[in-house]
Structure formats: structure tokens, C-alpha cells
Design an enzyme around this catalytic site. Structure first.
Site, PDB file in Angstrom:
ATOM      1  N   ASP A 197     -21.505 -35.075   5.302  1.00  0.00           N
ATOM      2  CA  ASP A 197     -21.123 -35.993   4.225  1.00  0.00           C
ATOM      3  C   ASP A 197     -22.283 -36.186   3.244  1.00  0.00           C
ATOM      4  O   ASP A 197     -23.450 -36.040   3.606  1.00  0.00           O
ATOM      5  CB  ASP A 197     -20.707 -37.342   4.831  1.00  0.00           C
ATOM      6  CG  ASP A 197     -19.869 -38.174   3.875  1.00  0.00           C
ATOM      7  OD1 ASP A 197     -19.364 -37.618   2.872  1.00  0.00           O
ATOM      8  OD2 ASP A 197     -19.724 -39.380   4.125  1.00  0.00           O
ATOM      9  N   ASN A 210      -8.807 -34.857   2.083  1.00  0.00           N
ATOM     10  CA  ASN A 210      -9.577 -34.409   0.912  1.00  0.00           C
ATOM     11  C   ASN A 210      -8.702 -33.764  -0.172  1.00  0.00           C
ATOM     12  O   ASN A 210      -9.157 -33.575  -1.300  1.00  0.00           O
ATOM     13  CB  ASN A 210     -10.708 -33.454   1.314  1.00  0.00           C
ATOM     14  CG  ASN A 210     -11.853 -34.131   2.039  1.00  0.00           C
ATOM     15  OD1 ASN A 210     -12.487 -33.546   2.912  1.00  0.00           O
ATOM     16  ND2 ASN A 210     -12.143 -35.386   1.698  1.00  0.00           N
TER      17      ASN A 210
HETATM   18  C1  IPE Z   1     -15.108 -36.642   5.752  1.00  0.00           C
HETATM   19  O1  IPE Z   1     -15.817 -37.063   4.633  1.00  0.00           O
HETATM   20  C2  IPE Z   1     -14.628 -35.236   5.540  1.00  0.00           C
HETATM   21  C3  IPE Z   1     -15.664 -34.207   5.451  1.00  0.00           C
HETATM   22  C4  IPE Z   1     -16.940 -34.370   5.620  1.00  0.00           C
HETATM   23  C5  IPE Z   1     -15.176 -32.885   5.159  1.00  0.00           C
HETATM   24  P1  IPE Z   1     -15.143 -37.938   3.476  1.00  0.00           P
HETATM   25  O2  IPE Z   1     -16.213 -38.168   2.480  1.00  0.00           O
HETATM   26  O3  IPE Z   1     -13.906 -37.283   3.008  1.00  0.00           O
HETATM   27  O4  IPE Z   1     -14.756 -39.265   4.269  1.00  0.00           O
HETATM   28  P2  IPE Z   1     -14.504 -40.755   3.730  1.00  0.00           P
HETATM   29  O5  IPE Z   1     -13.465 -40.654   2.655  1.00  0.00           O
HETATM   30  O6  IPE Z   1     -15.806 -41.249   3.184  1.00  0.00           O
HETATM   31  O7  IPE Z   1     -14.069 -41.518   4.940  1.00  0.00           O
HETATM   32  C1  IPE Z   2     -18.820 -34.053   1.993  1.00  0.00           C
HETATM   33  O1  IPE Z   2     -19.417 -34.597   0.878  1.00  0.00           O
HETATM   34  C2  IPE Z   2     -18.026 -32.811   1.683  1.00  0.00           C
HETATM   35  C3  IPE Z   2     -16.576 -33.014   1.698  1.00  0.00           C
HETATM   36  C4  IPE Z   2     -15.955 -34.109   2.035  1.00  0.00           C
HETATM   37  C5  IPE Z   2     -15.756 -31.884   1.294  1.00  0.00           C
HETATM   38  P1  IPE Z   2     -18.632 -35.591  -0.097  1.00  0.00           P
HETATM   39  O2  IPE Z   2     -17.989 -34.776  -1.167  1.00  0.00           O
HETATM   40  O3  IPE Z   2     -17.727 -36.469   0.669  1.00  0.00           O
HETATM   41  O4  IPE Z   2     -19.838 -36.416  -0.701  1.00  0.00           O
HETATM   42  P2  IPE Z   2     -19.844 -37.963  -1.054  1.00  0.00           P
HETATM   43  O5  IPE Z   2     -19.445 -38.698   0.203  1.00  0.00           O
HETATM   44  O6  IPE Z   2     -18.859 -38.162  -2.162  1.00  0.00           O
HETATM   45  O7  IPE Z   2     -21.261 -38.232  -1.452  1.00  0.00           O
HETATM   46 MG    MG Z   3     -17.945 -38.311   1.541  1.00  0.00          MG
END
Ligand code: IPE
Ligand code: IPE
Ligand code: MG
Length: 230
Positions: free
Chosen positions: A18, A66
Site C-alpha cells: 500500500d 480497486n
Molecule cells: C488494498 O489497498 C489493495 C492493494 C494493496 C492492492 P487499498 O489501498 O485498495 O485499500 P483501502 O481502500 O485503503 O482499504
Molecule cells: C497500493 O497503493 C496499490 C494498489 C492498491 C493497486 P495505493 O494506490 O492504494 O496507494 P495509496 O493508498 O492511494 O497511497
Molecule cells: Mg491504498
């Protein structure tokens, strides 16, 4: 040889990667630049895994939730995944890394699906570490699917249920970027997992950070409901 090579035959680490977006926006870059850097981190942790005694590594690349993100970001992520597979499969074969995808396949583009199937076939004989890429993955959906499998086989034991899930029990779960939640990842498999939440964003995460996480894991006492060994 470190103790953990001899006391445990399997060691499953799960990573919630994340903070790609925050890494990028904090630097005035588009979110996709963070995802691109995140792919480099994936390569680094895969490389570091066998040396740390990790036999199974599951990385959360794209959750079923996502899809709610803007279309351009989703498209960018899917393109990065395709590029990653095109570039990395030969390395994986050379390094004994078995690659699989877990999650729904019916919503992926046919070209990406073909790359995944090719990666799975070519790396099937590899046995140093099994890397599962969670892609269009939802643990709740995986649990429903496992329940359907158990129902159609008429087998309802815990072990039959676990076997119907696409990943083994998790020993250590690491989430980067300071969030402390599972976000629908490996709910059943984490029943007795050790959790580690780190502040670094995913693009900043290195093989040394993975080694530090494993060291922290080794310092914990797992009880599984019993009393610790005297
Ligand atoms: C979880 O991260 C999914 C991945 C790392 C692929 P998100 O960024 O989507 O999760 P939330 O929305 O903060 O819970
Ligand atoms: C994790 O990074 C990757 C995916 C969920 C695909 P994020 O895209 O969730 O990054 P933040 O949480 O917005 O910083
Ligand atoms: Mg995230």
C-alpha cells in the site's frame, strides 16, 4: 544456518503493498509513477525471499474493490502488470520462482490472462519460492467459492475448506504505508498470522525491510491458543 531454516518447512509471508499513490503525490508525480516504482519493490522482495527462508509469498496487487478507481488508473495498473510479466518471467524461471495468480480471471483482459497463463505454465516446475499475485482478488469471494466447492464435494472439514482456498495459512502479514486493516485480503488464512504494519510506503520497501520484518516475526511467540512452551 539460522534457526528458522530448520524449524519450519513452510513459511508464508503475505504483503499488502500500500501507499503507491501517496509516494507519488507526495513528490508531485502522477499516481501511476508510484505504481511503476511499486513494481520495482515487488522484484526486490521476490529476490530476497528465498534467502529469508520464505517458501510462499502472496502479494496484493489489485483488489476486487480497486475497480472502483478511475478508469485511467485501472488501465495503467493492468498495463504495468502485463509489462511486469513480460519482463520478469524469464528471471523467475532462472531463479526458481513459481508464479501464480489468485483471484477472479473472468474480468481480466484476454492479453493479460494469456500472459498470466504463460507465466504459470513456464514457472510451474520452479520450487524455491511460490509467489502468488492477488489480482482482482477478494477474500470474501474466495471464501464463498471455497464454500461452493465444499458443498459440491460434500466435504466440510477445516482442511477441505483450506484446500479449496487459493493460498495456504499465512505466517506473517505485512502492510505498508501505515494503514492497519486487511482490506478483504486472506481473511481465513490470517487466522493465526502475525501482523506487522510499517510506515514506509510500498515503493520505499526494500529487501532489507523484508529481512527486518522476518526478524521481528522470529522474535514473536506464537501460541495458537495454547500456553507458550516452557
Ligand atoms: C488494498 O489497498 C489493495 C492493494 C494493496 C492492492 P487499498 O489501498 O485498495 O485499500 P483501502 O481502500 O485503503 O482499504
Ligand atoms: C497500493 O497503493 C496499490 C494498489 C492498491 C493497486 P495505493 O494506490 O492504494 O496507494 P495509496 O493508498 O492511494 O497511497
Ligand atoms: Mg491504498
Amino acid at each position: 544456518m539460522p534457526e528458522y531454516f530448520t524449524t519450519q518447512s513452510s513459511f508464508h509471508v503475505a504483503l499488502i503493498m500500500d501507499g503507491n499513490g501517496r509516494w507519488a503525490t507526495g513528490r508531485g508525480l502522477p499516481r501511476l509513477a508510484g505504481h511503476r516504482r511499486g513494481a520495482d519493490s515487488v522484484r526486490r522482495v521476490i529476490e530476497a525471499s528465498p534467502g529469508l527462508g520464505i517458501t510462499d509469498l502472496t502479494v496484493y496487487a489489485f483488489s476486487s474493490d480497486n475497480w472502483k478507481r478511475p478508469e485511467a488508473e485501472v488501465r495503467g495498473l493492468m498495463t504495468l502488470l502485463s509489462q511486469y510479466l513480460r519482463r520478469e518471467v524469464a528471471n523467475c524461471v532462472r531463479n526458481g520462482v513459481r508464479l501464480s495468480a489468485i483471484g477472479r480471471r473472468d474480468r481480466l483482459a484476454p492479453e493479460l490472462l494469456a500472459l498470466i497463463e504463460d507465466a504459470e505454465t513456464r514457472t510451474a516446475p520452479c520450487n524455491r519460492v511460490h509467489v502468488r499475485i492477488a489480482l482482482d482478488y477478494s477474500s470474501r469471494d474466495a471464501l464463498l467459492h471455497a464454500a461452493e466447492t465444499c458443498a459440491s464435494n460434500g466435504q466440510w472439514s477445516r482442511s477441505a475448506f483450506s484446500a479449496a482456498l487459493p493460498a495456504p495459512d499465512v505466517d506473517l502479514l505485512v502492510r505498508t504505508a501505515g494503514e492497519k486493516r486487511l482490506s478483504d485480503f486472506l481473511l481465513w488464512e490470517c487466522a493465526y498470522a502475525e501482523f506487522l504494519f510499517v510506515e514506509k510506503t510500498w515503493p520505499e520497501f526494500t529487501g532489507a525491510d523484508l529481512a527486518a520484518a522476518v526478524t521481528e516475526f522470529r522474535s514473536r511467540t506464537r501460541r495458537f491458543g495454547a500456553l507458550p512452551a516452557a
